[in-house]
Design an enzyme around this catalytic site. Structure first.
Site, PDB file in Angstrom:
ATOM      1  N   ASP A  76       0.864  -1.179   0.000  1.00  0.00           N
ATOM      2  CA  ASP A  76       0.000   0.000   0.000  1.00  0.00           C
ATOM      3  C   ASP A  76       0.905   1.236   0.000  1.00  0.00           C
ATOM      4  O   ASP A  76       1.739   1.404   0.901  1.00  0.00           O
ATOM      5  CB  ASP A  76      -0.857  -0.052   1.273  1.00  0.00           C
ATOM      6  CG  ASP A  76      -1.805   1.131   1.404  1.00  0.00           C
ATOM      7  OD1 ASP A  76      -1.619   2.160   0.710  1.00  0.00           O
ATOM      8  OD2 ASP A  76      -2.719   1.033   2.236  1.00  0.00           O
ATOM      9  N   ILE A  77       0.723   2.103  -0.966  1.00  0.00           N
ATOM     10  CA  ILE A  77       1.591   3.282  -1.118  1.00  0.00           C
ATOM     11  C   ILE A  77       1.539   4.194   0.120  1.00  0.00           C
ATOM     12  O   ILE A  77       2.527   4.846   0.452  1.00  0.00           O
ATOM     13  CB  ILE A  77       1.213   4.064  -2.411  1.00  0.00           C
ATOM     14  CG1 ILE A  77       2.275   5.086  -2.790  1.00  0.00           C
ATOM     15  CG2 ILE A  77      -0.141   4.742  -2.310  1.00  0.00           C
ATOM     16  CD1 ILE A  77       3.443   4.516  -3.511  1.00  0.00           C
ATOM     17  N   VAL A 103      -5.334   5.391  -5.710  1.00  0.00           N
ATOM     18  CA  VAL A 103      -4.152   5.832  -4.950  1.00  0.00           C
ATOM     19  C   VAL A 103      -4.374   7.250  -4.401  1.00  0.00           C
ATOM     20  O   VAL A 103      -4.040   7.550  -3.249  1.00  0.00           O
ATOM     21  CB  VAL A 103      -2.920   5.849  -5.888  1.00  0.00           C
ATOM     22  CG1 VAL A 103      -1.768   6.635  -5.301  1.00  0.00           C
ATOM     23  CG2 VAL A 103      -2.486   4.436  -6.203  1.00  0.00           C
ATOM     24  N   ASP A 104      -4.918   8.102  -5.234  1.00  0.00           N
ATOM     25  CA  ASP A 104      -5.126   9.505  -4.883  1.00  0.00           C
ATOM     26  C   ASP A 104      -6.033   9.621  -3.652  1.00  0.00           C
ATOM     27  O   ASP A 104      -5.708  10.338  -2.680  1.00  0.00           O
ATOM     28  CB  ASP A 104      -5.764  10.180  -6.112  1.00  0.00           C
ATOM     29  CG  ASP A 104      -5.753  11.688  -6.050  1.00  0.00           C
ATOM     30  OD1 ASP A 104      -4.987  12.252  -5.255  1.00  0.00           O
ATOM     31  OD2 ASP A 104      -6.522  12.290  -6.820  1.00  0.00           O
ATOM     32  N   TYR A 162      -7.343   5.153 -15.128  1.00  0.00           N
ATOM     33  CA  TYR A 162      -6.914   5.686 -16.426  1.00  0.00           C
ATOM     34  C   TYR A 162      -6.673   4.608 -17.487  1.00  0.00           C
ATOM     35  O   TYR A 162      -6.372   4.927 -18.647  1.00  0.00           O
ATOM     36  CB  TYR A 162      -5.697   6.593 -16.259  1.00  0.00           C
ATOM     37  CG  TYR A 162      -6.043   7.987 -15.728  1.00  0.00           C
ATOM     38  CD1 TYR A 162      -7.365   8.369 -15.477  1.00  0.00           C
ATOM     39  CD2 TYR A 162      -5.054   8.930 -15.469  1.00  0.00           C
ATOM     40  CE1 TYR A 162      -7.676   9.639 -14.987  1.00  0.00           C
ATOM     41  CE2 TYR A 162      -5.356  10.201 -14.994  1.00  0.00           C
ATOM     42  CZ  TYR A 162      -6.668  10.548 -14.752  1.00  0.00           C
ATOM     43  OH  TYR A 162      -6.969  11.814 -14.275  1.00  0.00           O
TER      44      TYR A 162
HETATM   45  N1  AR6 Z   1      -1.345   1.586  -2.921  1.00  0.00           N
HETATM   46  C1  AR6 Z   1      -0.717   1.215  -4.064  1.00  0.00           C
HETATM   47  N2  AR6 Z   1      -1.362   1.042  -5.244  1.00  0.00           N
HETATM   48  C2  AR6 Z   1      -2.688   1.244  -5.256  1.00  0.00           C
HETATM   49  C3  AR6 Z   1      -3.425   1.648  -4.115  1.00  0.00           C
HETATM   50  C4  AR6 Z   1      -2.692   1.816  -2.888  1.00  0.00           C
HETATM   51  N3  AR6 Z   1      -3.268   2.192  -1.751  1.00  0.00           N
HETATM   52  N4  AR6 Z   1      -4.736   1.788  -4.467  1.00  0.00           N
HETATM   53  C5  AR6 Z   1      -4.820   1.471  -5.785  1.00  0.00           C
HETATM   54  N5  AR6 Z   1      -3.597   1.132  -6.268  1.00  0.00           N
HETATM   55  P1  AR6 Z   1      -5.388   4.625  -9.858  1.00  0.00           P
HETATM   56  P2  AR6 Z   1      -4.669   6.081 -12.342  1.00  0.00           P
HETATM   57  C6  AR6 Z   1      -3.192   0.758  -7.650  1.00  0.00           C
HETATM   58  O1  AR6 Z   1      -6.784   4.436 -10.356  1.00  0.00           O
HETATM   59  O2  AR6 Z   1      -5.023   4.935 -13.184  1.00  0.00           O
HETATM   60  C7  AR6 Z   1      -7.917   8.984  -9.328  1.00  0.00           C
HETATM   61  O3  AR6 Z   1      -9.288   9.191  -9.205  1.00  0.00           O
HETATM   62  C8  AR6 Z   1      -4.296   0.330  -8.585  1.00  0.00           C
HETATM   63  O4  AR6 Z   1      -4.547  -1.055  -8.429  1.00  0.00           O
HETATM   64  O5  AR6 Z   1      -5.186   5.035  -8.456  1.00  0.00           O
HETATM   65  O6  AR6 Z   1      -3.396   6.832 -12.614  1.00  0.00           O
HETATM   66  C9  AR6 Z   1      -7.140  10.253  -9.667  1.00  0.00           C
HETATM   67  O7  AR6 Z   1      -7.715  11.385  -9.041  1.00  0.00           O
HETATM   68  C10 AR6 Z   1      -3.692   0.638  -9.961  1.00  0.00           C
HETATM   69  O8  AR6 Z   1      -2.874  -0.437 -10.423  1.00  0.00           O
HETATM   70  O9  AR6 Z   1      -4.598   5.737 -10.762  1.00  0.00           O
HETATM   71  C11 AR6 Z   1      -7.244  10.316 -11.153  1.00  0.00           C
HETATM   72  O10 AR6 Z   1      -8.466  10.916 -11.549  1.00  0.00           O
HETATM   73  C12 AR6 Z   1      -2.755   1.803  -9.706  1.00  0.00           C
HETATM   74  O11 AR6 Z   1      -2.650   1.900  -8.262  1.00  0.00           O
HETATM   75  C13 AR6 Z   1      -7.213   8.869 -11.580  1.00  0.00           C
HETATM   76  O12 AR6 Z   1      -7.690   8.134 -10.453  1.00  0.00           O
HETATM   77  C14 AR6 Z   1      -3.223   3.142 -10.241  1.00  0.00           C
HETATM   78  O13 AR6 Z   1      -4.638   3.267 -10.145  1.00  0.00           O
HETATM   79  C15 AR6 Z   1      -5.824   8.383 -11.898  1.00  0.00           C
HETATM   80  O14 AR6 Z   1      -5.896   7.090 -12.427  1.00  0.00           O
END
Ligand code: AR6
Length: 175
Positions: free
Chosen positions: A16-17, A39-40, A127
């Site tokens: 978890d980040i 993640v955000d 995304y």
């Molecule tokens: N720790 C590590 N990785 C994670 C976590 C965590 N806690 N939670 C999810 N992931 P995403 P994007 C993984 O959707 O595609 C937001 O709404 C997840 O499984 O977080 O760049 C922003 O505001 C995936 O593989 O980011 C933007 O609008 C990866 O992190 C949009 O999402 C990225 O998923 C950005 O989308």
């Protein structure tokens, strides 16, 4: 899994980040730098409202660029916010923009004196970037940067779940 790149270390972990003890963690943000999901959402929930307040002052971030705030309540002292490309079909500069996210985040870390940072798998959630392609770009861009920048001691790629970890491990082995 861990490899040496010159004097630096590139590490892959499943986790978890928000729980990383690196100097900085990277956020997969949106161009408005407004708290979203994935993640955000997790970073803003764990880090508290100070991060959002700082983000508001920054007035957004274009795709492929990066901005820095403090880490609020996180263990990490800084959050580097970068905006990955929304994946359409791969012919809309997505590979170049994704590589730019990793590179610009690393450049910002070097400029701030940040010696260790943790990245999530940018763009591969909401995304929609195909993870095998994204993994190849991530490991190549980070490795190329570390080879030239020994001031960054450690980069940790934090993968959410075993399946994502395996994809990145394969990409690193093939590099
Ligand atoms: N720790 C590590 N990785 C994670 C976590 C965590 N806690 N939670 C999810 N992931 P995403 P994007 C993984 O959707 O595609 C937001 O709404 C997840 O499984 O977080 O760049 C922003 O505001 C995936 O593989 O980011 C933007 O609008 C990866 O992190 C949009 O999402 C990225 O998923 C950005 O989308």
């Amino acid at each position: 899994m861990e490899v040496k790149v010159g004097a630096s270390t590139l590490e892959l972990v499943e986790g978890d980040i928000t729980r990383q003890d690196t100097d900085a963690v990277v956020n997969a943000a949106n161009e408005a730098l407004r708290p979203g999901g994935g993640v955000d959402g997790a970073i803003h929930r764990a880090g508290g409202p100070a991060i959002e307040a700082e983000c508001r002052q920054l007035r957004g971030c274009p795709t492929g660029e990066a901005r820095v705030t403090t880490g609020g309540n996180l263990k990490a002292g800084y959050v580097i916010h970068t905006v990955g490309p929304v994946y359409r079909d791969g012919s809309h500069r997505e590979p170049e923009l994704l590589a730019s996210c990793y590179r610009e985040s690393l450049k910002l870390a070097s400029a701030q004196g940040i010696k260790s940072l943790a990245f999530p798998s940018i763009s591969t959630g909401v995304y929609g970037y195909p993870i095998a392609d994204a993994a190849r770009i991530a490991v190549k861009t980070v490795t190329d940067y570390l080879a030239q920048h020994p001031e960054i001691e450690r980069v940790r790629l934090v993968l959410f779940g075993r399946a994502a970890y395996e994809v990145y491990a394969q990409a690193l082995k093939e590099l």
